[in-house]
Enzyme design. Structure first.
Site, mmCIF file in Angstrom:
data_model
loop_
_atom_site.group_PDB
_atom_site.id
_atom_site.type_symbol
_atom_site.label_atom_id
_atom_site.label_comp_id
_atom_site.label_asym_id
_atom_site.label_seq_id
_atom_site.Cartn_x
_atom_site.Cartn_y
_atom_site.Cartn_z
ATOM 1 C CG ASP A 238 21.088 0.715 6.277
ATOM 2 O OD1 ASP A 238 20.398 1.060 5.300
ATOM 3 O OD2 ASP A 238 21.820 1.510 6.889
ATOM 4 C CG HIS B 290 20.646 4.134 3.381
ATOM 5 N ND1 HIS B 290 20.698 3.606 4.648
ATOM 6 C CD2 HIS B 290 20.704 5.483 3.535
ATOM 7 C CE1 HIS B 290 20.787 4.584 5.533
ATOM 8 N NE2 HIS B 290 20.795 5.733 4.880
ATOM 9 C CB SER C 137 22.448 7.700 6.695
ATOM 10 O OG SER C 137 21.100 7.544 7.005
#
Length: 832
Positions: free
Chosen positions: A163, A237, A614
């Site tokens: 990620d 994220h 996600s």
């Protein structure tokens, strides 16, 4: 200038010219990678592992063979090209045998024709596929106690995150408030050091932290000032997904003086291994992602969480299942690593999935039972519904005292003033003020003490405007609150509540917004030039802090990508169901990086409330860690089966699951969901720990699936897997997965499946149902299995009528000891 100096300058300029035209290519070459090498290459001994077995990366056999492969990569490039005309970025040795190299298209053609080279593919980009859920999923009472409580849930299981990195100083990843973490001998990853602070990114909870950016640097997309040449999360994220799967339990979620509850990961005691390959401005490149996955499996992770996927089906290969990314993951599964990948955010349209292969667990996103609603009371008596923007979260098990009000005070009403009517003269032409992003262009004397009316412009969709900034503008001008009215809706726009420090409401219904505009215009008096003489409209903002827990949950989120799954870039349907499973992915509270820019509404915050598949994928990664903890020797396929066969297809009101969809007017509506929306159903963690039966599969089964899929070139399969096609599966729909999909059913087809009993001896009664266009029969009607025993059964599907659409059904296996095992059946009838 001497001749020597001129020659040096010429060489430098020529090199710059050559590399300026260069691109990154992923190359595979002859010879087995470590995971499948069975000996015979220049006397090196075998390093292959059996299916679901971990690689011993410390053994001399492995390290010497790895050095051998890398030397061969270097020798091949050195023989073909001058040293300064190329740059090798990575050698891939563990899961695939190949390398990533920065060369020109002409050099790529030379490489393609070189002896021993099997494939040369130009690199392509990937993107991010962007807490109450532990309670919603029943973890605190139904799952964590079986693993020793939340303080032991996921103990010694390592989850790898490919990620955007991690913010290691966040309390969700702290180790000082928990029992000390011991070493995990099976994990051998590295911990990079922060180049600024010289501190390690690891702390016991985080046990590995590396970054991969060679392809991004070669493509000139990497900016170290904002992307950070380290595992530090410059996006937000990566921290968010890691916290969802494995964040510490009981972490207070505080913003604007409110405590929104206490956050927890699904497996709060699991360890986190970070492999940063995504970056804030451009996403990432497959060459970097493959290097990260290769390293993660080498290091010994148990679970891989991938909230990343391609921008579109790979056009360079004939099939979606055969490319460096998916084949690397196939080898990871062979090494015993469970892989959860986000389905993609291209919904609600069909064939929008970006996760295709049967060895990957593809996760769709659900909306849970929490809804935040608010209302605006107008002076004419009308009540306009909207989303409350200032409210508490419900993770806490006790009421939370708020330090700031969510509603305007008491029974007082406040004057409404529109941003366009309180402009300072000098700013009229220079800025668009209606979206309330710049307080300096508005007249504070006219706004103070009133409710500021703002417009939801297209800037909010593109991310150049944010609700957070509206709140800051209103607060700095002394407003009593603000209203953000949506007058036009772009397809695909989703409206999420955003925590703010003053009363505020987002009116998302265009007709309600027009009611507000009409009331404001009729109650505001103006002179002949249009300038306001007096503001007479009034209103109050209600209390949107308390969530409403809906029984119409879960639902499939509008943005969640849908099936059917596709087998090639011409979008032909595959004989495998995707997505596999549904998990919470809408409005998920989790950790955020203060550097994070992925969501403008959470700039500088420590937590974020965001949506996307996600967010769904790490829910499954964390729950898979809990299953792995209880059943440490189960294969990735067994874990996937346990998750899929125990799902629910009903909402909290015991009605069939619904999916958000667009109406003809592009407004959102609800329709009855199908397996193309939710896969096998919504995850049920407690049931997954004790599934009764599993549908197991290994590397040979995945190869059998590939070799029987029509249209796949068997030479291409051999290029990627180094295995010949000599499997007797017959058809890809006979692959032993806990779902049945026949995309092209002609007359009658018999499908086979094998189940294995992972509980005590039990007798199962078998039943099946199907929509009328397809007849279904399952045999035998009952079977008894001893512990560890396997048994084959058949499912006969017959075309009754050709409708041009898929028919949906289900096989139900009901055990005498209470186990229930269900698998979806999908088929489309054809005359020939």
């Amino acid at each position: 200038m001497s001749a020597a100096e001129f020659l040096c300058i010429f060489i430098v300029l020529f090199t710059i010219f050559i590399l300026g035209r260069a691109e990154v290519y992923i190359v595979t070459v002859e010879g087995e990678p470590i995971i499948s090498y069975r000996g015979g290459d220049n006397g090196f001994e075998a390093t292959a592992v059996e299916s679901d077995e971990k690689i011993d990366t410390t053994s001399e056999l492995v390290t010497s063979y790895a050095r051998h492969l890398e030397k061969k990569h270097d020798m091949l490039l050195g023989l073909l090209f001058e040293r300064d005309t190329y740059k090798k970025l990575y050698s891939y040795k563990h899961l695939i045998n190949g390398f990533a190299v920065h060369i020109t298209p002409d050099q790529a053609e030379i490489l393609q024709r070189a002896p021993g080279v099997k494939s040369v593919e130009r690199d392509w980009k990937v993107r991010r596929l962007t807490t109450h859920t532990p309670e919603f999923l029943g973890l605190p009472t139904g799952v964590w106690p079986t693993g020793g409580g939340f303080d032991r849930a996921g103990e010694d299981i390592v989850i790898g995150f490919v990620d955007s990195g991690i913010y290691p100083h966040h309390p969700s990843f702290g180790s000082h408030h928990t029992d000390p973490y011991g070493p995990v001998p099976k994990y051998r990853g590295k911990c990079e050091v922060d180049p600024d602070t010289k501190r390690s990114f690891c702390n016991g909870k985080i046990i590995g932290a590396q970054h991969f950016a060679e392809a991004a640097i070669a493509a000139r997309a990497f900016n170290p000032a904002v992307d950070f040449a380290s595992p530090l999360d410059g996006d937000g994220h990566g921290s968010h997904t890691a916290a969802i799967a494995a964040g510490n339990n009981g972490i207070p979620v505080r913003m604007h003086g409110h405590e929104f509850g206490r956050a927890s990961g699904m497996a709060p005691r699991a360890r986190i291994a970070v492999y940063k390959a995504l970056y804030r401005l451009f996403g990432g490149f497959v060459a970097d992602v493959v290097a990260a996955i290769d390293q993660a499996v080498h290091d010994g992770v148990d679970i891989l969480s991938l909230s990343v996927g391609p921008n579109s089906p790979p056009a360079t290969t004939k099939t979606t299942f055969l490319n460096p990314f998916d084949v690397t993951l196939l080898a990871a599964v062979k090494a015993g690593v469970f892989v959860a990948q986000a389905a993609g955010n291209g919904g609600p349209f069909p064939k929008t999935l970006v996760s295709y292969s049967p060895w990957i667990t593809t996760v769709a996103a659900a909306i849970d039972d929490r809804r935040y609603k608010n209302h605006l009371n107008l002076g004419n008596g009308k009540i306009l519904a909207g989303i409350g923007l200032s409210r508490k979260h419900t993770l806490a098990k006790f009421p939370v005292v708020l330090e700031h009000p969510a509603a305007t005070h008491g029974n007082r009403t406040f004057t409404l003033v529109a941003a366009n009517d309180v402009l300072l003269d000098s700013s009229v032409m220079k800025y668009s003020a209606s979206d309330c992003q710049r307080p300096e262009v508005l007249n504070k004397n006219l706004v103070e003490g009133n409710i500021l009316l703002c417009g939801y412009s297209f800037n909010f969709v593109t991310g150049t405007a944010s609700i957070k900034k509206v709140s800051e503008t209103a607060k700095s001008l002394g407003a009593a609150g603000f209203v953000l009215a949506v007058e036009n809706v772009s397809p695909g726009t989703k409206f999420d509540p955003v925590p703010v420090g003053i009363p505020g409401i987002l009116i998302t219904d265009v007709t309600k917004s027009m009611d507000l505009v009409d009331y404001y215009n009729t109650s505001t008096t103006r002179d002949w030039t249009g300038r306001v003489k007096s503001f007479k409209g009034t209103g109050t903002i209600g209390d949107g802090l308390m969530p409403i827990l809906h029984k119409s949950a879960p639902q499939v989120a509008l943005f969640s990508a849908r099936g059917p799954n596709i087998k090639d870039f011409s979008f032909q349907d595959a004989d495998i169901l995707k997505p596999d499973i549904l998990a919470p992915g809408s409005l998920i509270w989790a950790a955020w990086s203060p550097n994070g820019t992925d969501e403008a509404n959470f700039l500088g915050e420590g937590f974020a409330l965001i949506s996307g598949t996600s967010m769904a994928a790490p829910h499954i990664a964390g729950i898979a860690a809990l299953v792995k903890q209880k059943h440490p020797h189960w294969s990735p396929a067994a874990i996937k089966s346990a998750l899929m066969t125990t799902t629910t297809k009903l909402d909290r009101a015991s009605r069939p699951l619904q999916a958000q969809q667009y109406s003809e007017t592009e407004a959102m509506k609800l329709v009855t969901a199908t397996p193309f929306d939710y896969g096998s159903g919504h995850v049920n963690p407690r049931a997954a720990l004790d599934p009764g039966l599993i549908f197991d599969a290994g590397y040979e089964d995945y190869l059998g699936f590939l070799c029987t899929t029509p249209g796949i070139d068997i030479h291409e399969i051999r290029n990627y897997t180094n295995q010949p096609c000599n499997y007797s599966m017959g058809h890809p729909y006979n692959f032993n997965t806990p779902s049945i999909t026949v995309a092209h059913l002609v007359k009658t087809q018999v499908v086979t499946r094998t189940v294995t009993n992972v509980a005590e001896e039990e007798t199962y009664s078998m039943s099946a149902r199907m929509q009328p266009a397809i007849a279904i029969e399952v045999n035998p009607p009952a079977m008894t299995l001893k512990p560890g025993a396997s048994r084959k059964f058949t499912v006969t599907l017959t075309v009754r009528s050709v409708t041009g659409t898929y028919s949906f059904g289900e096989i139900c296996m009901k055990g005498s000891r209470g186990h229930k095992v269900n698998i979806p059946v999908i088929a489309q009838g054809n005359w020939r």
